[in-house]
Design a protein around this motif. Structure first.
Motif, PDB file in Angstrom:
ATOM      1  N   ALA A 165      12.119 -32.913  91.284  1.00  0.00           N
ATOM      2  CA  ALA A 165      13.102 -33.712  90.531  1.00  0.00           C
ATOM      3  C   ALA A 165      12.783 -35.206  90.620  1.00  0.00           C
ATOM      4  O   ALA A 165      13.056 -35.949  89.679  1.00  0.00           O
ATOM      5  N   GLU A 166      12.197 -35.639  91.734  1.00  0.00           N
ATOM      6  CA  GLU A 166      11.923 -37.088  91.880  1.00  0.00           C
ATOM      7  C   GLU A 166      10.852 -37.553  90.898  1.00  0.00           C
ATOM      8  O   GLU A 166      11.136 -38.389  90.035  1.00  0.00           O
ATOM      9  N   PRO A 167       9.612 -37.035  90.978  1.00  0.00           N
ATOM     10  CA  PRO A 167       8.629 -37.505  89.987  1.00  0.00           C
ATOM     11  C   PRO A 167       9.053 -37.211  88.549  1.00  0.00           C
ATOM     12  O   PRO A 167       8.787 -38.013  87.641  1.00  0.00           O
ATOM     13  N   LEU A 168       9.747 -36.094  88.333  1.00  0.00           N
ATOM     14  CA  LEU A 168      10.152 -35.769  86.959  1.00  0.00           C
ATOM     15  C   LEU A 168      11.171 -36.786  86.422  1.00  0.00           C
ATOM     16  O   LEU A 168      11.074 -37.223  85.269  1.00  0.00           O
ATOM     17  N   SER A 169      12.114 -37.186  87.255  1.00  0.00           N
ATOM     18  CA  SER A 169      13.095 -38.175  86.786  1.00  0.00           C
ATOM     19  C   SER A 169      12.412 -39.493  86.446  1.00  0.00           C
ATOM     20  O   SER A 169      12.763 -40.155  85.466  1.00  0.00           O
ATOM     21  N   CYS A 170      11.410 -39.863  87.233  1.00  0.00           N
ATOM     22  CA  CYS A 170      10.661 -41.098  86.957  1.00  0.00           C
ATOM     23  C   CYS A 170       9.970 -40.987  85.592  1.00  0.00           C
ATOM     24  O   CYS A 170      10.017 -41.913  84.776  1.00  0.00           O
ATOM     25  N   ALA A 171       9.340 -39.857  85.356  1.00  0.00           N
ATOM     26  CA  ALA A 171       8.644 -39.660  84.079  1.00  0.00           C
ATOM     27  C   ALA A 171       9.638 -39.666  82.909  1.00  0.00           C
ATOM     28  O   ALA A 171       9.364 -40.244  81.855  1.00  0.00           O
ATOM     29  N   GLY A 192      -1.604 -35.635  85.937  1.00  0.00           N
ATOM     30  CA  GLY A 192      -1.145 -35.494  87.322  1.00  0.00           C
ATOM     31  C   GLY A 192       0.362 -35.272  87.303  1.00  0.00           C
ATOM     32  O   GLY A 192       0.942 -35.059  86.227  1.00  0.00           O
ATOM     33  N   PRO A 193       1.011 -35.301  88.473  1.00  0.00           N
ATOM     34  CA  PRO A 193       2.457 -35.036  88.502  1.00  0.00           C
ATOM     35  C   PRO A 193       3.262 -35.922  87.553  1.00  0.00           C
ATOM     36  O   PRO A 193       4.174 -35.432  86.874  1.00  0.00           O
ATOM     37  N   ILE A 194       2.950 -37.209  87.476  1.00  0.00           N
ATOM     38  CA  ILE A 194       3.707 -38.092  86.575  1.00  0.00           C
ATOM     39  C   ILE A 194       3.341 -37.794  85.120  1.00  0.00           C
ATOM     40  O   ILE A 194       4.220 -37.663  84.259  1.00  0.00           O
ATOM     41  N   GLY A 251      -3.794 -44.573  64.188  1.00  0.00           N
ATOM     42  CA  GLY A 251      -3.620 -44.595  65.646  1.00  0.00           C
ATOM     43  C   GLY A 251      -2.270 -44.010  66.017  1.00  0.00           C
ATOM     44  O   GLY A 251      -1.424 -43.735  65.168  1.00  0.00           O
ATOM     45  N   ALA A 252      -2.074 -43.824  67.325  1.00  0.00           N
ATOM     46  CA  ALA A 252      -0.849 -43.187  67.830  1.00  0.00           C
ATOM     47  C   ALA A 252       0.328 -44.144  67.754  1.00  0.00           C
ATOM     48  O   ALA A 252       0.164 -45.362  67.779  1.00  0.00           O
ATOM     49  N   ASP A 253       1.527 -43.586  67.678  1.00  0.00           N
ATOM     50  CA  ASP A 253       2.757 -44.387  67.652  1.00  0.00           C
ATOM     51  C   ASP A 253       3.160 -44.828  69.059  1.00  0.00           C
ATOM     52  O   ASP A 253       3.666 -45.918  69.255  1.00  0.00           O
ATOM     53  N   VAL A 254       2.952 -43.894  70.010  1.00  0.00           N
ATOM     54  CA  VAL A 254       3.426 -44.136  71.381  1.00  0.00           C
ATOM     55  C   VAL A 254       2.331 -43.740  72.363  1.00  0.00           C
ATOM     56  O   VAL A 254       1.686 -42.688  72.206  1.00  0.00           O
ATOM     57  N   TYR A 255       2.134 -44.564  73.388  1.00  0.00           N
ATOM     58  CA  TYR A 255       1.188 -44.268  74.470  1.00  0.00           C
ATOM     59  C   TYR A 255       1.934 -44.368  75.791  1.00  0.00           C
ATOM     60  O   TYR A 255       2.545 -45.395  76.098  1.00  0.00           O
ATOM     61  N   LEU A 256       1.910 -43.286  76.559  1.00  0.00           N
ATOM     62  CA  LEU A 256       2.570 -43.242  77.865  1.00  0.00           C
ATOM     63  C   LEU A 256       1.477 -43.171  78.924  1.00  0.00           C
ATOM     64  O   LEU A 256       0.719 -42.197  78.978  1.00  0.00           O
ATOM     65  N   GLU A 257       1.395 -44.194  79.775  1.00  0.00           N
ATOM     66  CA  GLU A 257       0.290 -44.303  80.725  1.00  0.00           C
ATOM     67  C   GLU A 257       0.743 -43.854  82.106  1.00  0.00           C
ATOM     68  O   GLU A 257       1.618 -44.472  82.702  1.00  0.00           O
ATOM     69  N   GLY A 258       0.098 -42.800  82.607  1.00  0.00           N
ATOM     70  CA  GLY A 258       0.481 -42.270  83.917  1.00  0.00           C
ATOM     71  C   GLY A 258      -0.690 -41.974  84.821  1.00  0.00           C
ATOM     72  O   GLY A 258      -0.593 -41.112  85.689  1.00  0.00           O
ATOM     73  N   THR A 259      -1.798 -42.697  84.649  1.00  0.00           N
ATOM     74  CA  THR A 259      -2.984 -42.417  85.478  1.00  0.00           C
ATOM     75  C   THR A 259      -3.142 -43.408  86.618  1.00  0.00           C
ATOM     76  O   THR A 259      -3.673 -43.063  87.669  1.00  0.00           O
ATOM     77  N   GLY A 260      -2.754 -44.666  86.388  1.00  0.00           N
ATOM     78  CA  GLY A 260      -2.999 -45.707  87.384  1.00  0.00           C
ATOM     79  C   GLY A 260      -4.436 -46.186  87.385  1.00  0.00           C
ATOM     80  O   GLY A 260      -4.839 -46.963  88.244  1.00  0.00           O
ATOM     81  N   HIS A 261      -5.208 -45.726  86.411  1.00  0.00           N
ATOM     82  CA  HIS A 261      -6.603 -46.145  86.339  1.00  0.00           C
ATOM     83  C   HIS A 261      -6.735 -47.313  85.361  1.00  0.00           C
ATOM     84  O   HIS A 261      -6.276 -47.225  84.218  1.00  0.00           O
TER      85      HIS A 261
END
Ligand SMILES: [Zn+2]
Ligand SMILES: [Zn+2]
Length: 365
Positions: A165-171, A192-194, A251-261
């Protein structure tokens, strides 16, 4: 009414970067307004690993104060059973002895400008389980102050699944920031999890096309299991070219960045359409350099940050309870508390061996 508590417990204790130890500690006794949880599961977060390795974000540098405290027990992604407390605490959190609860990672002060405006996730003092002023759940028991934000979770779930629930709520919060429309092509960087949480959340918004990016085919398969329509392995394919091809060159409308790279930042700016939306969730280990004129002159992008999971916990818990999250595949490894070092090392293993790694403090090593 409380069950008899043991006097001593095992807990992981932070002594310094790359120096965490399993120790015996007194079981905390809840004071007025406090409750005690018997920890059932605690997830190991990428931030726990960055802290373990001495990242400046946690240990401080010339620009920032240290955020982690020596002597503290880490662990902010947890569920536990309420085993002790007083009437004030139970009434405030609307729970009873025997309930399973998850606590939000932040312990808001309720006094600063942000807290007073309901923006508690940006709380100035920013107390947090496992980092600042409150021990976390890499222990057999954890104390819950009255300022904590507590949510009940079904006991039908496996404890390590419930702790997701913690990482999911963040996402989910990052997804809310993006304001997704039905017509959108949404791209999620990282499985990954996020990233998987971002895919799960974006799926609930039902965009026209949901695309997941990663370097690893197994992770991409998980992205698909979480609801991605299409996956792109960026080791094998040029993501920017492919997404332009899929969107008539726009191009895409939305980009969600969850890698940290760092490379995922430029990638996002390049694959978005004009007037697109970029949401950054990640914490980076170093500065990132990009051509900011893409944001201004070229595309007039909305670039948004996201931190923690405010107002998204009930939705995250509901998704878990409704069986919408392939937790069996996401929660790949569980360890006893005594094996915390193995768990940390596995999270740090970049070969893609694990997704979500958890500790089960009730399990004997
Ligand atoms: Zn976390
Ligand atoms: Zn505050």
């Amino acid at each position: 009414m409380s069950e008899p508590l043991p006097d001593r417990m095992q807990a992981v204790v932070v002594h310094g970067p790359e120096d965490y130890r399993l120790e015996e500690k007194d079981v905390p006794r809840p004071g007025p307004g406090e409750m005690l949880l018997r920890v059932e599961a605690v997830g190991v977060c990428a931030s726990d690993l960055k802290c373990y390795h001495g990242a400046a974000k946690f240990w401080g540098d010339e620009h920032r104060e240290p955020y982690v405290q020596v002597g503290r027990s880490p662990g902010h992604e947890f569920v536990g059973e309420v085993v002790a407390g007083d009437e004030e605490a139970f009434a405030h959190h609307r729970v009873a002895i025997g309930d399973r609860v998850a606590c939000e990672q932040i312990v808001p002060c309720e006094e600063c400008r942000y807290c007073r405006r309901g923006q508690y996730w940006m709380c100035g003092p920013h107390d947090m389980f496992g980092f600042k002023n409150f021990d976390g759940a890499m222990a057999e028991y954890v104390l819950v102050p009255i300022r904590a934000r507590v949510h009940q979770v079904s006991k039908q779930l496996e404890p390590h699944h419930a702790a997701f629930a913690e990482p999911l709520s963040c996402a989910l919060h990052a997804v809310e920031r993006a304001n997704i429309s039905f017509e959108d092509t949404v791209v999620v960087a990282g499985c990954g999890p996020i990233g998987l949480g971002l895919i799960l959340g974006a799926r609930e918004k039902n965009p026209m096309n949901l695309i997941a990016l990663d370097l690893d085919d197994d992770k991409l398969a998980l992205g698909k299991a979480c609801g991605a329509d299409l996956t792109i392995n960026i080791r094998e394919e040029d993501a920017v070219a492919r997404i332009k091809e899929l969107t008539d060159g726009y191009g895409a409308d939305v980009y969600l960045e969850g890698t940290g790279h760092p490379s995922a930042v430029g990638q996002g700016l390049n694959l978005l359409r004009k007037l697109g939306t970029y949401v950054e969730y990640s914490v980076f280990g170093s500065d990132v350099t990009v051509d900011w004129s893409i944001i201004s002159d070229d595309k007039e992008l909305d670039v948004l940050g996201a931190h923690l999971g405010p107002h998204c916990w009930p939705a995250a818990i509901k998704m878990l309870e409704d069986g919408k999250v392939p937790v069996e595949q996401i929660c790949t490894h569980q360890f006893a508390l005594a094996d915390f070092q193995q768990a940390l090392d596995l999270v740090g293993d970049t070969s893609g061996a694990s997704v979500k790694v958890s500790l089960l403090p009730g399990r004997r090593g």
